[in-house]
Design a protein around this motif. Sequence first.
Motif, PDB file in Angstrom:
ATOM      1  N   VAL A 133       0.878  -1.176   0.000  1.00 54.84           N
ATOM      2  CA  VAL A 133       0.000   0.000   0.000  1.00 54.84           C
ATOM      3  C   VAL A 133       0.910   1.220   0.000  1.00 54.84           C
ATOM      4  O   VAL A 133       2.099   1.115   0.311  1.00 54.84           O
ATOM      5  CB  VAL A 133      -0.953   0.006   1.224  1.00 54.84           C
ATOM      6  N   PRO A 134       0.415   2.388  -0.374  1.00 52.10           N
ATOM      7  CA  PRO A 134       1.277   3.566  -0.451  1.00 52.10           C
ATOM      8  C   PRO A 134       2.123   3.791   0.799  1.00 52.10           C
ATOM      9  O   PRO A 134       1.596   3.943   1.902  1.00 52.10           O
ATOM     10  CB  PRO A 134       0.273   4.711  -0.661  1.00 52.10           C
ATOM     11  N   GLY A 135       3.444   3.739   0.621  1.00 53.84           N
ATOM     12  CA  GLY A 135       4.358   3.999   1.722  1.00 53.84           C
ATOM     13  C   GLY A 135       4.729   2.790   2.560  1.00 53.84           C
ATOM     14  O   GLY A 135       5.564   2.898   3.460  1.00 53.84           O
ATOM     15  N   TYR A 136       4.130   1.627   2.268  1.00 49.10           N
ATOM     16  CA  TYR A 136       4.374   0.436   3.092  1.00 49.10           C
ATOM     17  C   TYR A 136       4.443  -0.830   2.224  1.00 49.10           C
ATOM     18  O   TYR A 136       3.717  -0.951   1.234  1.00 49.10           O
ATOM     19  CB  TYR A 136       3.258   0.243   4.125  1.00 49.10           C
ATOM     20  N   LEU A 137       5.300  -1.760   2.630  1.00 50.22           N
ATOM     21  CA  LEU A 137       5.380  -3.067   2.000  1.00 50.22           C
ATOM     22  C   LEU A 137       5.322  -4.124   3.088  1.00 50.22           C
ATOM     23  O   LEU A 137       6.232  -4.233   3.906  1.00 50.22           O
ATOM     24  CB  LEU A 137       6.675  -3.205   1.195  1.00 50.22           C
ATOM     25  N   VAL A 160       7.016  -5.320   8.192  1.00 50.17           N
ATOM     26  CA  VAL A 160       6.449  -4.280   7.331  1.00 50.17           C
ATOM     27  C   VAL A 160       7.517  -3.211   7.120  1.00 50.17           C
ATOM     28  O   VAL A 160       8.077  -2.672   8.079  1.00 50.17           O
ATOM     29  CB  VAL A 160       5.190  -3.647   7.956  1.00 50.17           C
ATOM     30  N   TRP A 161       7.792  -2.910   5.857  1.00 46.56           N
ATOM     31  CA  TRP A 161       8.747  -1.864   5.516  1.00 46.56           C
ATOM     32  C   TRP A 161       8.027  -0.529   5.484  1.00 46.56           C
ATOM     33  O   TRP A 161       7.046  -0.358   4.761  1.00 46.56           O
ATOM     34  CB  TRP A 161       9.390  -2.145   4.164  1.00 46.56           C
ATOM     35  N   VAL A 162       8.510   0.415   6.305  1.00 46.48           N
ATOM     36  CA  VAL A 162       7.933   1.753   6.378  1.00 46.48           C
ATOM     37  C   VAL A 162       8.829   2.675   5.561  1.00 46.48           C
ATOM     38  O   VAL A 162       9.938   3.014   5.980  1.00 46.48           O
ATOM     39  CB  VAL A 162       7.829   2.240   7.838  1.00 46.48           C
ATOM     40  N   GLU A 163       8.364   3.085   4.403  1.00 51.25           N
ATOM     41  CA  GLU A 163       9.205   3.834   3.468  1.00 51.25           C
ATOM     42  C   GLU A 163       9.629   5.185   4.023  1.00 51.25           C
ATOM     43  O   GLU A 163      10.783   5.611   3.838  1.00 51.25           O
ATOM     44  CB  GLU A 163       8.452   4.036   2.150  1.00 51.25           C
ATOM     45  N   SER A 164       8.758   5.875   4.720  1.00 58.69           N
ATOM     46  CA  SER A 164       9.068   7.222   5.193  1.00 58.69           C
ATOM     47  C   SER A 164      10.225   7.251   6.188  1.00 58.69           C
ATOM     48  O   SER A 164      11.044   8.168   6.182  1.00 58.69           O
ATOM     49  CB  SER A 164       7.827   7.858   5.823  1.00 58.69           C
ATOM     50  N   GLY A 230      -5.085  -2.674  -2.258  1.00 60.65           N
ATOM     51  CA  GLY A 230      -3.827  -2.013  -2.538  1.00 60.65           C
ATOM     52  C   GLY A 230      -3.786  -0.556  -2.116  1.00 60.65           C
ATOM     53  O   GLY A 230      -2.814   0.159  -2.396  1.00 60.65           O
ATOM     54  N   LYS A 231      -4.818  -0.107  -1.413  1.00 62.60           N
ATOM     55  CA  LYS A 231      -4.879   1.290  -0.972  1.00 62.60           C
ATOM     56  C   LYS A 231      -4.603   1.441   0.518  1.00 62.60           C
ATOM     57  O   LYS A 231      -4.037   2.443   0.951  1.00 62.60           O
ATOM     58  CB  LYS A 231      -6.253   1.872  -1.307  1.00 62.60           C
ATOM     59  N   ALA A 232      -5.047   0.452   1.298  1.00 60.17           N
ATOM     60  CA  ALA A 232      -4.862   0.509   2.750  1.00 60.17           C
ATOM     61  C   ALA A 232      -4.896  -0.904   3.307  1.00 60.17           C
ATOM     62  O   ALA A 232      -5.439  -1.826   2.682  1.00 60.17           O
ATOM     63  CB  ALA A 232      -5.952   1.359   3.400  1.00 60.17           C
ATOM     64  N   PHE A 233      -4.322  -1.087   4.482  1.00 60.89           N
ATOM     65  CA  PHE A 233      -4.386  -2.375   5.161  1.00 60.89           C
ATOM     66  C   PHE A 233      -5.792  -2.546   5.735  1.00 60.89           C
ATOM     67  O   PHE A 233      -6.207  -1.777   6.610  1.00 60.89           O
ATOM     68  CB  PHE A 233      -3.354  -2.452   6.276  1.00 60.89           C
ATOM     69  N   ALA A 274      -2.348   4.254   7.251  1.00 62.65           N
ATOM     70  CA  ALA A 274      -2.153   3.107   6.370  1.00 62.65           C
ATOM     71  C   ALA A 274      -3.263   2.078   6.500  1.00 62.65           C
ATOM     72  O   ALA A 274      -3.307   1.114   5.733  1.00 62.65           O
ATOM     73  CB  ALA A 274      -0.810   2.441   6.668  1.00 62.65           C
ATOM     74  N   PHE A 275      -4.199   2.278   7.440  1.00 58.88           N
ATOM     75  CA  PHE A 275      -5.257   1.300   7.711  1.00 58.88           C
ATOM     76  C   PHE A 275      -6.637   1.866   7.379  1.00 58.88           C
ATOM     77  O   PHE A 275      -6.853   3.078   7.415  1.00 58.88           O
ATOM     78  CB  PHE A 275      -5.230   0.873   9.183  1.00 58.88           C
TER      79      PHE A 275
END
Length: 278
Positions: A133-137, A160-164, A230-233, A274-275
């Motif tokens: 999702v945007p900003g997270y894997l 969970v990878w936090v991109e920021s 794919g938009k939010a958890f 993200a949720f």
Amino acid sequence: MPVRSLLSLAIALAVVGCSGKEQTASDAASAVPSDAPASSAATASATAIADDAKGVSIQKTEEKDGGKWEFVYAWPAAVSAHPELAALLKKDSEAALKEERAGFAETLADSPPDCASCKSRSYGKEWKVVASVPGYLSISADLSSYTGGAHGMYGRESSVWVESSKKLVKGVDMFTSAAALDKALQPALCKALDAERAKKRGPDAPGSDYGFDDCQHVKDSTVFVGSSNGKAFDRIGIYFGPYVAGPYAEGAYELTLPVTKAVLATVKPEYKGAFAAK
């Protein structure tokens, strides 16, 4: 399924699409025209790395003094597209490889000469994508190990990878506590677990020993965060490994539950965006 079969499967899955030289940041940057602005070069470099990222499979095998050792560690291209994340997993793989090599040497030294199974070891860790999702894997690792005896062990790991923040966190650590998440998921978690047990055991199965009929809790599970859009958890995965919710023969139990308003209330403030509740 025997651990050796699991390990062979992990190897087969990891090898697909993993051939070829990985492109480094310097390789990508060299493809940018020398007269391009610095900002354009940086953007083109990042894009090239993401587009050309390859999955990685590290495989080692050794036979010595009647014993055999196998090691597999892999991650997909989606992970390699995040260089900092790939670097963390590379470091983890190097630490695991060092530990497993030392373990094999110790096993050979301590095992009876005529016990072939005592001398054999294997280790497998294969990362896969759960959701992006945007900003997270959200990623999971299938784990398998054998250190001798009748059978090996297996399980799963969540991160969970936090991109920021360029940080890797456990799935459960996105919530205020395991206890709070457990309370928010009840009674749906217990009902889902009992339904899965009934499928495996049949309607007329006798009661189990060792508390295998009891409801299990988040603190004894691996927690995954997933997404349907794919938009939010908006999904929570709860994984109970062997011997937690049932005997080894029943295998693991994995449940998928929706993110409700109650679950959303347990998400840490920094991850709320993200949720989404279903």
